[in-house]
Design a protein around this motif. Structure first.
Motif, mmCIF file in Angstrom:
data_model
loop_
_atom_site.group_PDB
_atom_site.id
_atom_site.type_symbol
_atom_site.label_atom_id
_atom_site.label_comp_id
_atom_site.label_asym_id
_atom_site.label_seq_id
_atom_site.Cartn_x
_atom_site.Cartn_y
_atom_site.Cartn_z
ATOM 1 N N LEU A 247 2.793 22.619 -29.814
ATOM 2 C CA LEU A 247 3.006 21.967 -28.531
ATOM 3 C C LEU A 247 1.725 22.095 -27.706
ATOM 4 C CD1 LEU A 247 6.549 23.412 -27.697
ATOM 5 C CD2 LEU A 247 5.968 21.430 -29.136
ATOM 6 N N TYR A 248 1.087 20.965 -27.430
ATOM 7 C CA TYR A 248 -0.181 20.962 -26.707
ATOM 8 C C TYR A 248 0.050 20.713 -25.225
ATOM 9 C CZ TYR A 248 -2.865 20.832 -31.056
ATOM 10 O OH TYR A 248 -3.428 21.132 -32.273
ATOM 11 N N ASP A 249 -0.299 21.704 -24.398
ATOM 12 C CA ASP A 249 -0.266 21.558 -22.949
ATOM 13 C C ASP A 249 -1.624 20.998 -22.543
ATOM 14 O OD1 ASP A 249 0.032 21.769 -20.237
ATOM 15 O OD2 ASP A 249 0.487 23.904 -20.219
ATOM 16 N N THR A 250 -1.659 19.727 -22.149
ATOM 17 C CA THR A 250 -2.922 19.008 -21.989
ATOM 18 C C THR A 250 -3.111 18.529 -20.555
ATOM 19 O OG1 THR A 250 -2.690 18.229 -24.264
ATOM 20 C CG2 THR A 250 -4.314 17.113 -22.889
ATOM 21 N N ALA A 251 -4.286 18.785 -20.004
ATOM 22 C CA ALA A 251 -4.597 18.361 -18.641
ATOM 23 C C ALA A 251 -5.076 16.924 -18.642
ATOM 24 C CB ALA A 251 -5.674 19.265 -18.033
ATOM 25 N N GLY A 252 -4.379 16.080 -17.898
ATOM 26 C CA GLY A 252 -4.775 14.689 -17.769
ATOM 27 C C GLY A 252 -5.308 14.418 -16.374
ATOM 28 N N LEU A 253 -5.067 13.230 -15.864
ATOM 29 C CA LEU A 253 -5.513 12.866 -14.521
ATOM 30 C C LEU A 253 -4.681 13.602 -13.482
ATOM 31 C CD1 LEU A 253 -5.749 9.015 -14.979
ATOM 32 C CD2 LEU A 253 -7.644 10.623 -14.984
ATOM 33 N N ASN A 254 -5.301 13.956 -12.367
ATOM 34 C CA ASN A 254 -4.617 14.699 -11.322
ATOM 35 C C ASN A 254 -4.453 13.882 -10.059
ATOM 36 O OD1 ASN A 254 -4.327 16.989 -12.869
ATOM 37 N ND2 ASN A 254 -6.291 17.840 -12.212
ATOM 38 N N GLU A 255 -3.323 14.097 -9.386
ATOM 39 C CA GLU A 255 -3.106 13.455 -8.104
ATOM 40 C C GLU A 255 -4.147 13.938 -7.101
ATOM 41 O OE1 GLU A 255 -1.049 11.191 -7.610
ATOM 42 O OE2 GLU A 255 0.544 11.360 -9.096
ATOM 43 N N GLY A 256 -4.738 12.995 -6.350
ATOM 44 C CA GLY A 256 -5.658 13.357 -5.296
ATOM 45 C C GLY A 256 -6.989 13.890 -5.779
ATOM 46 N N SER A 257 -7.337 13.620 -7.024
ATOM 47 C CA SER A 257 -8.619 14.130 -7.515
ATOM 48 C C SER A 257 -9.765 13.424 -6.795
ATOM 49 C CB SER A 257 -8.741 13.903 -9.025
ATOM 50 O OG SER A 257 -8.684 12.528 -9.331
ATOM 51 N N GLU A 258 -10.822 14.174 -6.563
ATOM 52 C CA GLU A 258 -11.989 13.631 -5.892
ATOM 53 C C GLU A 258 -13.207 13.868 -6.771
ATOM 54 O OE1 GLU A 258 -12.246 15.482 -2.144
ATOM 55 O OE2 GLU A 258 -10.371 14.645 -1.375
ATOM 56 N N GLY A 259 -14.092 12.889 -6.818
ATOM 57 C CA GLY A 259 -15.277 13.038 -7.641
ATOM 58 C C GLY A 259 -14.934 12.858 -9.098
ATOM 59 N N ALA A 260 -15.753 13.456 -9.973
ATOM 60 C CA ALA A 260 -15.562 13.271 -11.404
ATOM 61 C C ALA A 260 -15.886 14.552 -12.147
ATOM 62 C CB ALA A 260 -16.467 12.147 -11.921
ATOM 63 N N VAL A 261 -15.164 14.786 -13.216
ATOM 64 C CA VAL A 261 -15.484 15.890 -14.100
ATOM 65 C C VAL A 261 -16.826 15.602 -14.766
ATOM 66 C CG1 VAL A 261 -14.772 17.082 -16.213
ATOM 67 C CG2 VAL A 261 -13.066 16.394 -14.523
ATOM 68 N N ARG A 262 -17.640 16.620 -14.950
ATOM 69 C CA ARG A 262 -18.892 16.413 -15.667
ATOM 70 C C ARG A 262 -18.583 15.849 -17.042
ATOM 71 N NH1 ARG A 262 -22.004 21.990 -15.511
ATOM 72 N NH2 ARG A 262 -21.826 21.457 -17.708
ATOM 73 N N SER A 263 -19.229 14.744 -17.379
ATOM 74 C CA SER A 263 -18.921 14.059 -18.632
ATOM 75 C C SER A 263 -19.121 14.965 -19.829
ATOM 76 C CB SER A 263 -19.789 12.805 -18.769
ATOM 77 O OG SER A 263 -21.159 13.144 -18.790
ATOM 78 N N LYS A 264 -20.101 15.858 -19.773
ATOM 79 C CA LYS A 264 -20.358 16.758 -20.889
ATOM 80 C C LYS A 264 -19.155 17.641 -21.165
ATOM 81 C CE LYS A 264 -23.492 20.420 -22.430
ATOM 82 N NZ LYS A 264 -24.690 21.238 -22.070
ATOM 83 N N ASP A 265 -18.564 18.213 -20.103
ATOM 84 C CA ASP A 265 -17.403 19.079 -20.272
ATOM 85 C C ASP A 265 -16.185 18.298 -20.763
ATOM 86 O OD1 ASP A 265 -18.947 21.156 -19.350
ATOM 87 O OD2 ASP A 265 -18.210 21.022 -17.286
ATOM 88 N N ALA A 266 -15.940 17.144 -20.134
ATOM 89 C CA ALA A 266 -14.781 16.341 -20.506
ATOM 90 C C ALA A 266 -14.874 15.866 -21.945
ATOM 91 C CB ALA A 266 -14.654 15.149 -19.555
ATOM 92 N N MET A 267 -16.046 15.417 -22.358
ATOM 93 C CA MET A 267 -16.226 14.928 -23.718
ATOM 94 C C MET A 267 -16.067 16.059 -24.738
ATOM 95 S SD MET A 267 -19.359 12.224 -23.126
ATOM 96 C CE MET A 267 -19.518 11.836 -24.872
ATOM 97 N N GLU A 268 -16.539 17.242 -24.382
ATOM 98 C CA GLU A 268 -16.401 18.369 -25.297
ATOM 99 C C GLU A 268 -14.930 18.761 -25.465
ATOM 100 O OE1 GLU A 268 -17.719 20.762 -28.145
ATOM 101 O OE2 GLU A 268 -18.967 19.389 -26.980
ATOM 102 N N ASN A 269 -14.175 18.753 -24.360
ATOM 103 C CA ASN A 269 -12.740 19.040 -24.447
ATOM 104 C C ASN A 269 -12.015 17.991 -25.278
ATOM 105 O OD1 ASN A 269 -12.917 21.338 -22.853
ATOM 106 N ND2 ASN A 269 -12.476 20.247 -20.954
ATOM 107 N N LEU A 270 -12.394 16.728 -25.094
ATOM 108 C CA LEU A 270 -11.794 15.650 -25.868
ATOM 109 C C LEU A 270 -12.087 15.825 -27.355
ATOM 110 C CD1 LEU A 270 -10.358 12.930 -26.130
ATOM 111 C CD2 LEU A 270 -12.541 11.816 -25.633
ATOM 112 N N LYS A 271 -13.321 16.150 -27.677
ATOM 113 C CA LYS A 271 -13.687 16.363 -29.077
ATOM 114 C C LYS A 271 -12.898 17.517 -29.682
ATOM 115 C CE LYS A 271 -18.448 14.697 -28.533
ATOM 116 N NZ LYS A 271 -19.874 15.099 -28.510
#
Length: 235
Positions: free
Chosen positions: A57-81
């Motif tokens: 069972l994967y507990d996965t963080a997706g888009l958040n309500e009220g998010s501002e700005g952007a996650v650093r693409s390097k971190d997000a891409m590494e988590n996705l990989k």
């Protein structure tokens, strides 16, 4: 027997970790923190067995309500990989998507984008069955399922469809004065049965996947094309 991979996702505060805890029968010692901005794909897998069948069972963080700005693409891409590599190598892909939604709540753009990011983008345009678990319904009358009867049309208007839906409470609530029980014990025990039945009924025997490179490339291409907000930042 092959392990079945189930990916839980939803906005911050939807009750993903509490819902997963219902399958485990104890406290999750390291729940995912969904307080980060943007879309992180950060995830944590928990093992359980239902009717002699093993599940991740994967507990996965997706888009958040009220998010501002952007996650650093390097971190997000590494988590996705990392998520894709885990799903494709350990036990053969994604068997089921579980969208967790908390009531009361509005069908916002974030909710819709969460749904489409995982169902269409991450799982290649509807290749994996998707179900919804609605939490926070301990006070719904006459039954918890009445919420879906009232709100189903709102989702269908936006073409957000599910193979199945479970309306539940993911908390036992406050203890009674004698500390012998909790306010929502009856609803909670019923909810544990409902979520397990939902998984068993809708989870496919074999998972869907692509090669790591193709999967990652396809997911990122979809995200770049469809996001209307600067949730991701690419260089």
């Amino acid at each position: 027997m092959p392990i079945r991979n189930v990916v839980f996702f939803g906005s911050s505060g939807s009750g993903k970790s509490s819902t997963i805890n219902m399958f485990l029968g104890g406290e999750i010692r390291a729940p995912i923190s969904s307080g980060a901005n943007g879309c992180t794909f950060e995830s944590k897998a928990y093992d359980t067995t239902i009717k002699n069948t093993p599940y991740h069972l994967y507990d996965t963080a997706g888009l958040n309500e009220g998010s501002e700005g952007a996650v650093r693409s390097k971190d997000a891409m590494e988590n996705l990989k990392n998520l894709i590599r885990s799903l494709s190598s350990e036990s053969g892909g994604v068997n089921l998507l579980v969208f967790v939604f908390r009531s009361p709540g509005r069908l916002t753009d974030i909710v819709e984008e969460n749904y489409r990011t995982f169902y269409e983008g991450f799982c290649d345009n509807n290749k994996v069955p998707i179900v919804m678990i609605v939490t926070g319904l301990e006070d719904e009358v006459p039954t918890m399922n009445h919420w879906w009867e009232k709100n189903r049309e709102k989702f269908e208007e936006k073409k957000i469809r599910f193979a199945d839906v479970a309306c539940i409470t993911a908390t036992r609530g406050k203890a009674t004065e004698d500390n012998q029980r909790h306010k929502n014990d009856e609803e909670y025990d019923l909810s544990v049965t409902l979520v397990k039945e939902l998984l068993v009924k809708n989870c496919r025997d074999s998972g869907w996947k692509k090669s790591d490179k193709e999967w990652i490339r396809g997911s990122l291409k979809w995200i770049r094309k469809h996001f209307r907000r600067p949730v991701w930042s690419f260089t």
